[in-house]
Design a protein around this motif. Structure first.
Motif, PDB file in Angstrom:
ATOM      1  N   ILE A   1       0.830  -1.203   0.000  1.00 26.74           N
ATOM      2  CA  ILE A   1       0.000   0.000   0.000  1.00 26.74           C
ATOM      3  C   ILE A   1       0.868   1.259   0.000  1.00 26.74           C
ATOM      4  O   ILE A   1       0.608   2.212  -0.745  1.00 26.74           O
ATOM      5  CB  ILE A   1      -0.959  -0.013   1.209  1.00 26.74           C
ATOM      6  N   VAL A   2       1.917   1.250   0.826  1.00 32.72           N
ATOM      7  CA  VAL A   2       2.810   2.410   0.901  1.00 32.72           C
ATOM      8  C   VAL A   2       3.520   2.624  -0.432  1.00 32.72           C
ATOM      9  O   VAL A   2       3.614   3.761  -0.939  1.00 32.72           O
ATOM     10  CB  VAL A   2       3.836   2.228   2.038  1.00 32.72           C
ATOM     11  N   LEU A   3       4.025   1.545  -1.035  1.00 31.47           N
ATOM     12  CA  LEU A   3       4.734   1.662  -2.314  1.00 31.47           C
ATOM     13  C   LEU A   3       3.808   2.173  -3.415  1.00 31.47           C
ATOM     14  O   LEU A   3       4.195   3.026  -4.223  1.00 31.47           O
ATOM     15  CB  LEU A   3       5.320   0.304  -2.714  1.00 31.47           C
ATOM     16  N   VAL A   4       2.587   1.645  -3.440  1.00 33.37           N
ATOM     17  CA  VAL A   4       1.628   2.090  -4.461  1.00 33.37           C
ATOM     18  C   VAL A   4       1.280   3.561  -4.265  1.00 33.37           C
ATOM     19  O   VAL A   4       1.214   4.335  -5.240  1.00 33.37           O
ATOM     20  CB  VAL A   4       0.358   1.214  -4.417  1.00 33.37           C
ATOM     21  N   TYR A   5       1.060   3.968  -3.000  1.00 34.86           N
ATOM     22  CA  TYR A   5       0.683   5.361  -2.741  1.00 34.86           C
ATOM     23  C   TYR A   5       1.808   6.321  -3.117  1.00 34.86           C
ATOM     24  O   TYR A   5       1.566   7.348  -3.757  1.00 34.86           O
ATOM     25  CB  TYR A   5       0.313   5.529  -1.265  1.00 34.86           C
ATOM     26  N   VAL A   6       3.049   5.978  -2.724  1.00 31.07           N
ATOM     27  CA  VAL A   6       4.175   6.892  -2.953  1.00 31.07           C
ATOM     28  C   VAL A   6       4.609   6.874  -4.411  1.00 31.07           C
ATOM     29  O   VAL A   6       4.677   7.923  -5.072  1.00 31.07           O
ATOM     30  CB  VAL A   6       5.361   6.524  -2.029  1.00 31.07           C
ATOM     31  N   PHE A   7       4.916   5.676  -4.926  1.00 30.51           N
ATOM     32  CA  PHE A   7       5.516   5.580  -6.259  1.00 30.51           C
ATOM     33  C   PHE A   7       4.489   5.419  -7.381  1.00 30.51           C
ATOM     34  O   PHE A   7       4.809   5.683  -8.539  1.00 30.51           O
ATOM     35  CB  PHE A   7       6.494   4.399  -6.300  1.00 30.51           C
ATOM     36  N   GLY A   8       3.280   4.978  -7.026  1.00 23.96           N
ATOM     37  CA  GLY A   8       2.269   4.803  -8.061  1.00 23.96           C
ATOM     38  C   GLY A   8       1.314   5.963  -8.195  1.00 23.96           C
ATOM     39  O   GLY A   8       0.946   6.349  -9.295  1.00 23.96           O
ATOM     40  N   ILE A   9       0.907   6.549  -7.040  1.00 23.59           N
ATOM     41  CA  ILE A   9      -0.099   7.612  -7.067  1.00 23.59           C
ATOM     42  C   ILE A   9       0.537   8.992  -6.965  1.00 23.59           C
ATOM     43  O   ILE A   9       0.222   9.889  -7.763  1.00 23.59           O
ATOM     44  CB  ILE A   9      -1.120   7.393  -5.924  1.00 23.59           C
ATOM     45  N   GLN A  10       1.424   9.175  -5.986  1.00 21.88           N
ATOM     46  CA  GLN A  10       2.022  10.493  -5.785  1.00 21.88           C
ATOM     47  C   GLN A  10       3.072  10.813  -6.847  1.00 21.88           C
ATOM     48  O   GLN A  10       2.994  11.842  -7.520  1.00 21.88           O
ATOM     49  CB  GLN A  10       2.642  10.572  -4.384  1.00 21.88           C
ATOM     50  N   LEU A  11       4.074   9.967  -6.986  1.00 19.64           N
ATOM     51  CA  LEU A  11       5.155  10.229  -7.948  1.00 19.64           C
ATOM     52  C   LEU A  11       4.820   9.765  -9.365  1.00 19.64           C
ATOM     53  O   LEU A  11       5.428  10.250 -10.320  1.00 19.64           O
ATOM     54  CB  LEU A  11       6.440   9.540  -7.471  1.00 19.64           C
ATOM     55  N   GLU A  12       3.895   8.796  -9.488  1.00 18.83           N
ATOM     56  CA  GLU A  12       3.480   8.253 -10.788  1.00 18.83           C
ATOM     57  C   GLU A  12       4.653   7.661 -11.562  1.00 18.83           C
ATOM     58  O   GLU A  12       4.726   7.764 -12.777  1.00 18.83           O
ATOM     59  CB  GLU A  12       2.770   9.332 -11.622  1.00 18.83           C
TER      60      GLU A  12
ATOM     61  N   LEU B   1       8.892  -5.638  -5.009  1.00 19.98           N
ATOM     62  CA  LEU B   1       9.532  -4.953  -3.880  1.00 19.98           C
ATOM     63  C   LEU B   1       8.754  -5.133  -2.584  1.00 19.98           C
ATOM     64  O   LEU B   1       9.348  -5.208  -1.504  1.00 19.98           O
ATOM     65  CB  LEU B   1       9.683  -3.462  -4.201  1.00 19.98           C
ATOM     66  N   SER B   2       7.425  -5.206  -2.658  1.00 22.40           N
ATOM     67  CA  SER B   2       6.616  -5.330  -1.449  1.00 22.40           C
ATOM     68  C   SER B   2       6.904  -6.627  -0.705  1.00 22.40           C
ATOM     69  O   SER B   2       6.780  -6.680   0.529  1.00 22.40           O
ATOM     70  CB  SER B   2       5.124  -5.246  -1.795  1.00 22.40           C
ATOM     71  N   ILE B   3       7.281  -7.671  -1.417  1.00 20.69           N
ATOM     72  CA  ILE B   3       7.628  -8.945  -0.775  1.00 20.69           C
ATOM     73  C   ILE B   3       9.131  -9.058  -0.569  1.00 20.69           C
ATOM     74  O   ILE B   3       9.595  -9.556   0.464  1.00 20.69           O
ATOM     75  CB  ILE B   3       7.125 -10.131  -1.629  1.00 20.69           C
ATOM     76  N   PHE B   4       9.892  -8.571  -1.529  1.00 24.41           N
ATOM     77  CA  PHE B   4      11.352  -8.699  -1.493  1.00 24.41           C
ATOM     78  C   PHE B   4      11.944  -8.032  -0.254  1.00 24.41           C
ATOM     79  O   PHE B   4      12.814  -8.607   0.414  1.00 24.41           O
ATOM     80  CB  PHE B   4      11.930  -8.076  -2.765  1.00 24.41           C
ATOM     81  N   LEU B   5      11.484  -6.844   0.095  1.00 27.41           N
ATOM     82  CA  LEU B   5      12.032  -6.123   1.245  1.00 27.41           C
ATOM     83  C   LEU B   5      11.808  -6.891   2.547  1.00 27.41           C
ATOM     84  O   LEU B   5      12.672  -6.907   3.427  1.00 27.41           O
ATOM     85  CB  LEU B   5      11.403  -4.735   1.337  1.00 27.41           C
TER      86      LEU B   5
END
Length: 249
Positions: free
Chosen positions: A179-190, A223-227
């Motif tokens: 959720i954090v990755l999607v919000y930051v890199f998918g929605i905010q930064l695109e 990345l969500s699982i790898f980290l």
């Protein structure tokens, strides 16, 4: 026989506990959806339209029969009460039917994606799951063990910074990281797509266009699982290395 063979006794004991655990898990999985008052057939009927009362009634009874929610006679017809209403099946008969179908590998029909079979949905999702899980586990294991050993060997600033980060990464659930990755890199930064597995309109194939598109969509789920895998493996390897480095030999 088992008394004279400790190994067989141990295996039999473990197998027994696994079987009991399996039964408990299956029972909980059966009971939880039935604790509420909602009828799964109502969810399907809500999507039906342009049906008169007779057709809707016949459709509803067909769904009740398909999902095993009504009693059936020897000929497979629905048992009815004095008012000609279908008689609901007992929890015990539903559970026996559920166990029998599960043991045969028949998971029934999906309610949310009716009329698809659950087996078809799993079969469609399984390649994507394996393609996501296997690389994350393999690369996370390799890199996590390397970083954990490096932290134990170097210690100092690297270990003081890396160890808390590894603890944090291993403690956060994968869906939260996602959720954090999607919000930051998918929605905010695109920088990356927030939903989907490949570009809309494409058909899965081994072509370069599809592989490159799927790889681009693959980054955030990876990345969500790898980290998390890296954090958990690094902590374990760091502890083992510190122990070994402190031994007499």
């Amino acid at each position: 026989m088992l008394r004279n063979h400790p190994t067989l006794k141990h295996i039999a004991g473990r197998a027994g506990w696994y079987f009991v655990t399996f039964l408990v898990a299956v029972t909980i999985n059966f009971i939880l959806p039935r604790l509420g008052d909602a009828n799964p057939v109502d969810a399907i009927m809500a999507r039906a339209s342009n049906l008169d009362s007779k057709a809707a009634k016949e459709k509803e009874e067909a769904y009740l029969k398909e999902f095993g929610l009504v009693e059936l006679d020897a000929q497979g017809a629905i048992v009815r009460d004095a008012e000609r209403k279908p008689v609901g099946s007992s929890m015990l008969s539903q559970f026996v039917n559920y166990l029998g179908m599960s043991l045969r590998g028949d998971l029934g029909t999906s309610i949310l994606q009716y009329p698809k079979r659950v087996g078809e949905i799993i079969e469609t999702a399984l390649p994507w799951t394996l393609a996501l899980q296997l690389p994350t586990i393999i690369f996370g294991w390799i890199i996590g063990n390397f970083l954990g050993a490096l932290a134990a060997y170097k210690r100092g600033v690297f270990d003081r910074v890396f160890y808390p980060l590894a603890l944090l990464a291993s403690a956060v659930p994968a869906f939260c990281v996602g959720i954090v990755l999607v919000y930051v890199f998918g929605i905010q930064l695109e920088w990356f797509p927030a939903v989907g597995g490949y570009d809309e309109g494409m058909i899965p194939s081994l072509s370069w266009d599809f592989v490159s598109s799927a790889s681009y969509y693959y980054i955030l789920p990876f990345l969500s699982i790898f980290l998390i895998v890296v954090g958990g493996q690094a902590i374990g390897m760091r502890s083992m290395c510190i122990y070994e480095l402190g031994t007499d030999y």
